[in-house]
Design an enzyme around this catalytic site. Structure first.
Site, PDB file in Angstrom:
ATOM      1  N   GLU A 131      14.450  -4.651  -6.453  1.00 20.58           N
ATOM      2  CA  GLU A 131      12.787  -4.840  -6.987  1.00 20.58           C
ATOM      3  C   GLU A 131      12.835  -4.467  -8.469  1.00 20.58           C
ATOM      4  O   GLU A 131      12.095  -5.176  -9.236  1.00 20.58           O
ATOM      5  CB  GLU A 131      11.847  -3.767  -6.239  1.00 20.58           C
ATOM      6  N   SER A 154       0.942   3.819  -3.259  1.00 18.90           N
ATOM      7  CA  SER A 154       0.446   4.927  -4.024  1.00 18.90           C
ATOM      8  C   SER A 154      -1.060   5.266  -3.605  1.00 18.90           C
ATOM      9  O   SER A 154      -1.746   4.463  -2.791  1.00 18.90           O
ATOM     10  CB  SER A 154      -0.019   4.374  -5.556  1.00 18.90           C
ATOM     11  N   THR A 175       8.812   5.537 -12.426  1.00 20.38           N
ATOM     12  CA  THR A 175       8.505   6.052 -13.824  1.00 20.38           C
ATOM     13  C   THR A 175       9.831   6.263 -14.517  1.00 20.38           C
ATOM     14  O   THR A 175      10.782   6.873 -13.931  1.00 20.38           O
ATOM     15  CB  THR A 175       7.710   7.393 -13.862  1.00 20.38           C
ATOM     16  N   ASN A 176       9.800   6.154 -15.906  1.00 22.23           N
ATOM     17  CA  ASN A 176      11.196   6.139 -16.627  1.00 22.23           C
ATOM     18  C   ASN A 176      11.453   7.599 -16.674  1.00 22.23           C
ATOM     19  O   ASN A 176      12.886   7.743 -16.962  1.00 22.23           O
ATOM     20  CB  ASN A 176      10.778   5.562 -17.927  1.00 22.23           C
ATOM     21  N   GLU A 177      10.533   8.675 -16.749  1.00 18.48           N
ATOM     22  CA  GLU A 177      11.200  10.075 -16.521  1.00 18.48           C
ATOM     23  C   GLU A 177      12.168  10.029 -15.348  1.00 18.48           C
ATOM     24  O   GLU A 177      13.049  10.711 -15.523  1.00 18.48           O
ATOM     25  CB  GLU A 177      10.184  10.950 -16.510  1.00 18.48           C
ATOM     26  N   SER A 211      -2.343  -3.947  -5.588  1.00 23.69           N
ATOM     27  CA  SER A 211      -2.377  -5.266  -6.255  1.00 23.69           C
ATOM     28  C   SER A 211      -2.321  -6.380  -5.357  1.00 23.69           C
ATOM     29  O   SER A 211      -1.530  -6.139  -4.296  1.00 23.69           O
ATOM     30  CB  SER A 211      -1.301  -5.343  -7.341  1.00 23.69           C
ATOM     31  N   GLY A 244       0.796  -1.351  -0.065  1.00 23.11           N
ATOM     32  CA  GLY A 244      -0.109   0.085   0.106  1.00 23.11           C
ATOM     33  C   GLY A 244       0.998   1.258   0.109  1.00 23.11           C
ATOM     34  O   GLY A 244       1.323   1.739   0.992  1.00 23.11           O
TER      35      GLY A 244
END
Lengths: 404, 368
Positions: free
Chosen positions: A255, A141, A385-387, A173, A139
């Protein structure tokens, strides 16, 4: 200049050593035995893609009993203390079989609880994770806290008997079959964002816990989870109060590396290559006789080679206890973007057949291609995130200034 | 598994840097921009310090048969845009002879090369896409070979006493040493002004003893030559692209627009990050190919993968560097332009990305 004929070039070889190769074949054999037809059938059911069914639970407990859970844990915590390379091989082999092994529970949450949890958590939770009897969901986001995770609002307030938790999480998830949530909460509202965060173990059978399903493009179910006046005892706090951020970030590199393991895409490539080689397109030609098919296969092959080497190198860096921020981010960006390209190239090879769903007549390769492309985009933003990863590469790898 | 460099390899890297930083200052490089690009002085400096013996067995006067060491040399030559073209000499001739010949007369060429003499190769042919199948022919009568054909992109052929030539014959593919005086040599002008030649062989007669390999191993030797050439050219590309990427980082961290350095714009830093990713991939596939060649593993696919990555990275990083530099990138008073030309040669010579992808695809599907 020193002469160096005496140095064995074999030492420089970039391949698994004998011990690692043995581990790999042991694991392969073990998982072939574990993946019974009943389990495979269960995992083909969209409700159980990610585990949670009775056969999955059985398999987890079998693995626990056979000592295949907790490979990364320190020996004194009941684990096998495998090296990063051995862990990588484990992840690779498991992923190749398609078994939805709950890595976050067993390899991230588990060892953190075993190391930083209260006496209760160590005995009750860590032990059961090792036995394959507990599953956690993460838990982190929230509706307004994604990439900027430290801005999270779910709060835990100290009460006489423990902590009172209120808030909402997104993309939780596995929550639909998890026993606990590994929950990031705000416990200090006065300090800088990442300094006031604490981690709690929250039972999903508490009456203040609820969820609603989020069904995704890839048919992977995830959840919005709600925490309404849940009171947990002090012993459910993991680590020190307000020091949860370091637990969140401590295993990020490991991870991220697990996310882009080269095993599954190589497995898919091999499957498509074999199928294309047996697929006749006319009296005397197979798919693999077509030059553009060869071209696509070679593109994927050369991409996998680079991915394998990046992952191995990153693992080796961890093994030798070096820190290299840029390389971990290279693996994440390259891997996640390569998967998308690889799925496309492989789908092109099988053409329209790649569009057929598993239950459909004429479908191929268990419709893996039809499913994988739908899940591919999750990795370019998930897991950091890739940015942000590219920001890290520019700063740590090229020593460029921070962007704004 | 070990990705670290051996201590002597870091030494090679550092000491080569020292020499090349000094020798490849812009003032020196400019001397070769418009004329024959071959720095004799630098060559003899490398010879005197033993660098031409990298990757060569000690018994022939080298520092040991480790191709990773040789890779460092080419990486550094690329990084500093050194005015030297040595792949034909150090790789095609010295390495192939070392691997395939047991004839003292051939092996003596290795020693000669280490001392700084040039003996080059002539393998490529105009419009022949398949260097493993040369169109240059040798007629064999008794002990005599009569060779006819045209080769091109032969490095430093005018300086070369012997030229190693690939030919087809009724005995199959052969690698033959030819006295350069028996050939017609004319200078070509390539895009990076590299010292490149067309070599015409018009019924050149040589003795059978000029074949550098034992009977029946010609194709194997030629394939080895092509593979190791690909890998070392990929190392050259690695050096060229490393330098271009470091120029990007330095320039964009200094250049200000809108009152801030342009590196602090995410669009700029992300394009630079993509160069870094390509570079890391290229470095690793090169390392794998060099190490597997060392161990005599079957590594044609590794060599192809290295060259495919080299071609793609050379192209992509070159244009990213030019773009992120703006006009300065094209200005011949700045240094980027030389690297852009070198990048294009690395990209295309001995197989483009598309050509090698086709080859790799053929290998993958025929080994099923």
């Amino acid at each position: 200049m020193r002469k160096q004929d005496e140095i064995l070039v074999a030492e420089m070889l970039i391949q698994l050593n004998a011990k690692q190769a043995k581990l790999k074949s042991e694991l392969q054999e073990y998982f072939e035995g574990l993946m019974t037809p009943a389990l495979k059938a269960e995992l083909n059911n969209p409700n159980h893609f990610e585990g949670g069914g009775p056969e999955f639970k059985n398999a987890m407990q079998t693995m626990g009993a056979d000592g295949w859970i907790g490979l990364s844990w320190k020996k004194e915590l009941g684990g096998k203390e495998l090296s990063p390379m051995e862990q990588y091989i484990f992840v690779e082999t498991v992923m190749r079989t398609g078994f939805p092994f709950p890595f976050l529970t067993t390899e991230s949450v588990g060892p953190m609880i075993a190391e930083n949890g209260s006496d209760w958590a160590k005995e009750e939770i860590a032990t059961k994770i090792l036995q394959g009897k507990l599953i956690f969901a993460i838990g982190y986001s929230e509706p307004n806290s994604g990439t900027d995770l430290a801005s999270l609002k779910t709060k835990a307030i100290k009460e006489k008997d423990g902590y009172l938790i209120n808030g909402q999480k997104m993309w939780t998830s596995l929550a639909n079959f998890s026993d606990y949530i590994w929950l990031a909460t705000r416990t200090d509202f006065e300090v800088k964002n990442h300094k006031g965060i604490s981690i709690f173990i929250v039972p999903t059978d508490d009456q203040g816990f609820s969820m609603s399903a989020i069904n995704t493009l890839g048919d992977v179910r995830t959840n919005a989870t709600f925490y309404d006046n849940i009171l947990v005892p002090d012993s459910y706090l993991v680590g020190k109060l307000n020091e949860g951020w370091s637990l969140i970030t401590s295993q990020l590199n490991l991870e991220r590396l697990a996310l882009v393991n080269h095993g599954p895409v190589e497995e898919l490539y091999n499957n498509v290559l074999n199928l294309a080689h047996q697929t006749k397109i006319n009296k005397d030609q197979y798919l693999t006789d077509l030059s553009w098919v060869k071209h696509n296969l070679a593109q994927v092959y050369s991409g996998i080679e680079a991915l394998k080497l990046i992952c191995w190198k990153q693992t080796w860096i961890m093994e030798s206890d070096q820190l290299n921020m840029a390389e971990a981010s290279v693996a994440k960006v390259y891997g996640s973007e390569f998967f998308i390209e690889a799925y496309r190239l492989l789908m092109e090879i099988m053409g329209e057949l790649s569009l057929l769903k598993n239950e459909s007549e004429l479908s191929i390769l268990n419709a893996k291609l039809e499913r994988m492309y739908r899940t591919a985009s999750i990795l370019t933003f998930g897991g950091g995130t890739n940015e942000v990863q590219r920001d890290i590469i520019a700063m740590a790898g090229l020593l460029m200034p921070r962007t704004r | 598994m070990d990705f670290s460099e051996l201590s002597h390899q870091s030494e090679i890297r550092d000491s080569l840097d020292k020499i090349l930083i000094e020798q490849c200052i812009t003032e020196n490089l400019k001397k070769f921009d418009d004329k024959f690009k071959h720095d004799e002085e630098l060559l003899s400096l490398l010879a005197t310090n033993g660098y031409l013996g990298l990757g060569i067995k000690e018994k022939y006067g080298g520092t040991g048969e480790n191709l990773y060491d040789l890779g460092i040399l080419f990486e550094k030559l690329g990084y500093h845009a050194a005015p030297l073209s040595l792949i034909g000499c150090l790789v095609d001739v010295a390495q192939t002879i070392q691997k395939f010949s047991d004839d003292e007369r051939h092996l003596s060429l290795i020693t000669s090369i280490i001392e700084g003499n040039i003996h080059t190769s002539a393998i490529l042919e105009p419009l022949n896409q398949d260097p493993e199948n040369p169109r240059t022919k040798a007629e064999i009568t008794g002990n005599q070979l009569t060779i006819t054909g045209t080769k091109y992109l032969s490095e430093l052929a005018s300086k070369s006493k012997n030229i190693l030539v690939s030919v087809n014959s009724h005995e199959g593919v052969l690698l033959v040493l030819v006295d350069s005086n028996k050939t017609d040599i004319s200078e070509l002008r390539t895009t990076a002004n590299s010292p490149s030649f067309k070599v015409d062989l018009n019924s050149v007669c040589v003795d059978r003893s000029s074949i550098i390999h034992t009977e029946g191993r010609g194709l194997e030797a030629l394939r080895y030559l092509i593979q190791i050439n690909m890998v070392m050219r990929s190392y050259l590309a690695l050096g060229v692209t490393e330098k271009m990427t470091s120029l990007i980082a330095a320039y964009t961290s200094e250049r200000k627009q809108f009152d801030r350095v342009i590196a602090s714009f995410q669009a700029v830093s992300h394009r630079a990050a993509d160069c870094f990713i390509d570079l890391e991939c290229l470095r690793l596939v090169n390392q794998q190919a060099a190490i597997n060649l060392n161990s005599n593993l079957d590594c044609e696919n590794d060599a192809l993968v290295a060259k495919i990555w080299a071609s793609n990275a050379a192209h992509k990083i070159s244009y990213s560097a030019q773009h992120l530099h703006g006009g300065i990138g094209a200005d011949k008073d700045y240094l980027l332009w030389r690297y852009c030309l070198l990048a294009k040669e690395c990209e295309l010579i001995n197989g483009s990305s598309s050509q090698n992808i086709e080859r790799l695809g053929l290998n993958i599907t025929s080994n099923q």
